[in-house]
Motif scaffolding. Structure first.
Motif, PDB file in Angstrom:
ATOM      1  N   GLU A  80      42.810  36.941  37.906  1.00 25.18           N
ATOM      2  CA  GLU A  80      43.878  36.684  38.869  1.00 25.18           C
ATOM      3  C   GLU A  80      45.009  35.886  38.242  1.00 25.18           C
ATOM      4  O   GLU A  80      46.191  36.144  38.502  1.00 25.18           O
TER       5      GLU A  80
ATOM      6  N   LYS B 194      44.293  43.769  42.812  1.00 19.50           N
ATOM      7  CA  LYS B 194      43.956  42.776  43.817  1.00 19.50           C
ATOM      8  C   LYS B 194      42.882  41.805  43.349  1.00 19.50           C
ATOM      9  O   LYS B 194      42.510  40.907  44.092  1.00 19.50           O
ATOM     10  N   GLY B 195      42.338  42.053  42.200  1.00 20.24           N
ATOM     11  CA  GLY B 195      41.302  41.159  41.707  1.00 20.24           C
ATOM     12  C   GLY B 195      39.925  41.445  42.260  1.00 20.24           C
ATOM     13  O   GLY B 195      39.018  40.638  42.104  1.00 20.24           O
TER      14      GLY B 195
END
Lengths: 263, 196
Positions: free
Chosen positions: B16, B74-75
């Protein structure tokens, strides 16, 4: 038989595990299950050996040297810089709405081709003329109503089909192919009865055996088609059938020729 | 460097954080992503396409697309898995174009491996022959089977990562993998007959 089926099911279940069994990637419980099955199933044992060899061959290929890539980060960075693309910025397609222009052109061409190929169409004013022409009033084929309840009435109510409007010649003196559709239903009720001649002491009588009701749009029931035949053994049912026919006819025509009132 | 090794290294800098820096336009962060994941992506593309030049182009295209669509990350999966999913699409496009324009490709791996090591030349030639045969068998699989075999057997991804990469469920991965393995075994049978 049951053991044979159980054996097949077990073989199919174990077949899913044989590759991982050959690569020692199974859990302990699954491994014991496969071990137990392989002791009693030579076919699966052979398959397990083949899977093990395949897995080892794949493993050798996996560890074998893969050639180095020729490109490096500098090339990619130069590409990113030269393109001037910011992160998260999707490239705008050159012809984003090109498909829309193509679709519009195809629709226009199709419409033009359709107008060219079709015969001249009936104008709205001509269609209004067709609709305004008075329809031929249907005439009852037969109407026999016995006022007294002694004799059974013979009911035969039929409306002729609505006449089809004549085609209006177009400017090019060609017949118009498109005919106006008849609207509404054509209701036909035909009663089949028997009439007995009266003697000196007995008056003549009529009896209705059945009544056929067909509420169809331009089609008539096929001969011998009992699906449309409704047996009406008594005058009450006959009157009910006639009333239904009257309602249907009224739905189809503005002024039904026959009134079934009082039946 | 395998995908597992990539994931171990990513513990130091979470995906992230790297993705956020990339979104902010930090090319240094993207260079780090490239350094981490370049090798598995290239290897995957090489196994799928069978040609070094094609794999090179596919790798560059993959990272270019990743740079452009970094916002969509989006991780929810590891960064290498996300890159491999992009690479899958890139390779599929290239395989389609190869079908339209069939080009005879020469496998440069055998030629590369023939020299440079001090092993017995006969054994090396036999091994090269085997590897080439295995690669030919893998390359002869249908595209879907080839992808799943490469991801699971050559890249060593877990079932979950394979499912994420290919965009399907884990049970579907298991079934497709079983079919692919069975087909691969049939194709390798002639090669492995002498070993049996």
């Amino acid at each position: 038989m049951t053991r044979w089926l159980a054996r097949i099911v077990e073989c199919r279940t174990v077949a899913f595990l044989l590759w991982d069994y050959g690569t020692d990637a199974l859990a302990e419980s699954e491994r014991e299950r496969v071990d137990r099955h392989l002791e009693s199933c030579p076919g699966c044992f052979t398959r397990a050996c083949e899977y093990r060899l395949c897995a080892s061959a794949i493993r050798e290929v996996r560890t074998a040297a893969v050639p180095q890539s020729k490109s490096d980060w500098s090339q990619l960075a130069g590409r990113i810089t030269s393109a001037g693309v910011a992160s998260g910025q999707l490239p705008r397609p050159a012809h984003r709405f090109g498909w829309l222009a193509g679709l519009s052109a195809a629709i226009i061409v199709g419409l033009l081709g359709t107008c060219r190929l079709l015969p001249p169409m009936v104008m709205d004013s001509q269609r209004a003329q067709i609709d305004m022409r008075p329809a031929v009033q249907p005439q009852p084929v037969e109407r026999v109503v016995q006022p007294t309840g002694i004799e059974r009435p013979r009911v035969a109510v039929a409306w002729p089909k609505r006449p089809v409007a004549q085609p209006i010649p177009s400017r090019s003196e060609e017949p118009v192919r498109r005919q106006p559709r008849r609207k509404g239903l054509v209701a036909v009720a035909i009663g089949v009865g028997r009439r007995t001649a009266g003697g000196r002491d007995t008056p003549p009588s009529m009896s209705v055996e059945s009544i056929r009701v067909a509420a169809v749009d331009g089609t008539s029931p096929a001969p011998g088609d009992d699906a449309n035949r409704l047996v009406a053994p008594d005058p009450v049912s006959v009157a009910a059938m006639a009333h239904v026919t009257y309602v249907l006819a009224r739905a189809a025509y503005d002024e039904p020729a026959v009134e079934a009132r009082g039946w | 460097m395998s995908a597992f090794a990539c994931r171990e290294r990513m513990v130091k800098t979470p995906d992230e954080e790297l993705a956020a820096r990339c979104r902010a336009g930090d090319t240094g962060a993207f260079a780090e992503v490239y350094a981490r994941c370049e090798r598995p992506v290239f290897r995957y593309a090489y196994h799928l396409l069978g040609c070094r030049d094609e794999a090179d182009d596919a790798k560059q295209e993959t990272f270019m697309r990743a740079w452009q669509s970094i916002r969509s990350f989006k991780g929810d999966c590891a960064l290498p898995v996300w890159l491999l999913s992009i690479c899958t699409n890139v390779c599929r496009d290239r395989i389609k174009s190869q079908r339209r324009k069939p080009v005879t490709q020469m496998d440069d791996r055998v030629a590369e491996r023939c020299g440079g090591t001090a092993e017995d030349p006969l054994k090396q030639a036999e091994r090269n022959h085997e590897h080439a045969a295995v690669h030919a068998a893998i390359r002869g699989l249908p595209t879907g089977h080839r992808e799943i075999i490469v991801l699971r057997e050559l890249e060593g991804l877990s079932y979950q990562d394979v499912a994420t990469t290919l965009g399907c469920s884990v049970p579907s991965v298991k079934v497709r993998l079983f079919r692919a393995r069975r087909l691969l075994k049939q194709r390798l049978c002639s090669l492995l007959e002498d070993r049996l």
